[in-house]
Design a protein around this motif. Sequence first.
Motif: not given
Length: 257
Positions: A67-68, A72, A117, A121-122, A124-125
């Motif tokens: 869950d992106p 965040n 994936t 996400y992690w 990137r955040a």
Amino acid sequence: MTPIVSLEGRTIVVTGAGQGIGKALVETVIGLGGNAVAVDLNAETLNAVAAAQPADRVLAVQGSVADPALANRAVAEAVAKFGAVHGLVNNAGIIRPAMIEKMTDQQWQDVIDVHLTGSFYWTRAVGQHMVERVKGGDKSGGSIVNISSDAGRKGSIGQINYAAAKAGMLAMSMTIAREWGRHNIRANSVCFGVVETPMTEVVRGEKFRDGMLAQIPMGRWSTPDEAVKAVCFLLSDGASYITGQHLGVNGGFHISL
């Protein structure tokens, strides 16, 4: 003399923190002077891990790593509580074994979503926060460690989804190292062999035990506490000039140049 491995004052995000390697990482990070942001889908095991640590040194975040929005939110909550995030360990993982011709689309996608994936996400955040912090004048940068596997380097019968995801994480580490090295953000992979965790119960069972141990020169499995020491080294200033590398922690199960 400054200890070679210290996480004093560092805040480290650990995904898959409810058991096994993730649980050992939370305990070791805090033991080395750091703060831990523990992330897991299972609220019961996550809360048990967090409850065993000082409340001011741990932040529990429950939800799916795929869950992106959760990634965040976790970074924002970590910054609010601890002031900054200095490290990330992409450790969360699942298995959905099947031979290639029998693997369903869902089995494939479930594993890719969590391992590959989710790690994106992690990364990137956390990475966006690290880059902004460096641009703001804090030159301490950060460290990202992706938990890969020997399966990602040599393949794994009955787990094409897992092997492909773990191989992808190696490429992710190298790309992060190239893109963010100028910000003093390091990225490395740790490739485990067989660690004594719930995920490896089948290969450590009676059916496969002797065959697996025969392939390990050291002749034994790794314990979680033993395995996470290498991860914490890569998170620390002891590894300040190491980036884009893949470290095998496997008792010699996979040996290569």
